[in-house]
Write an enzyme that holds these catalytic residues in place. Sequence first.
Site, short mmCIF file in Angstrom:
data_model
loop_
_atom_site.label_atom_id
_atom_site.label_comp_id
_atom_site.label_asym_id
_atom_site.label_seq_id
_atom_site.Cartn_x
_atom_site.Cartn_y
_atom_site.Cartn_z
N CYS A 31 0.65 6.11 3.90
CA CYS A 31 -0.94 6.47 4.35
C CYS A 31 -1.87 6.32 3.09
O CYS A 31 -1.91 7.10 2.37
CB CYS A 31 -0.68 7.66 5.14
SG CYS A 31 -2.25 8.36 5.41
N CYS A 34 -4.07 9.24 2.73
CA CYS A 34 -3.21 10.15 2.01
C CYS A 34 -3.14 10.09 0.66
O CYS A 34 -3.16 11.20 -0.23
CB CYS A 34 -1.93 10.24 2.66
SG CYS A 34 -1.77 10.63 4.46
#
Length: 108
Positions: A31, A34
């Site tokens: 991600c 993230c």
Amino acid sequence: MPAQTATTSTFQAEVLQNELPVLVDFWAPWCPPCRVVGPILDQIAQEQAGNLKIVKVNVDENPELAQRYVVSSIPAFRIFNNGDVVGSFVGAMPKDAFEDRLAPYIAR
């Protein structure tokens, strides 16, 4: 000290039984947002040591925790105090926005 990692087996001790407020970052290595917030959270963890604990949970490795705390998109954040979720938000943001969100929960 940077953000720590929690797993299903350590979540109880690291988060639910912690005396400090705990920000849990539900994330995954694939991600991009993230990965962007990771260094920001590490910096906040160092600056707030003793007032706030930051714990990262990899949702791919700990899907039962993601399900238990209704994580449907990442990065997702849950703020715990005395074992209860007291706050929640989703998405990458700059450091000052994290600090604004966390301010009401930080132990002083």
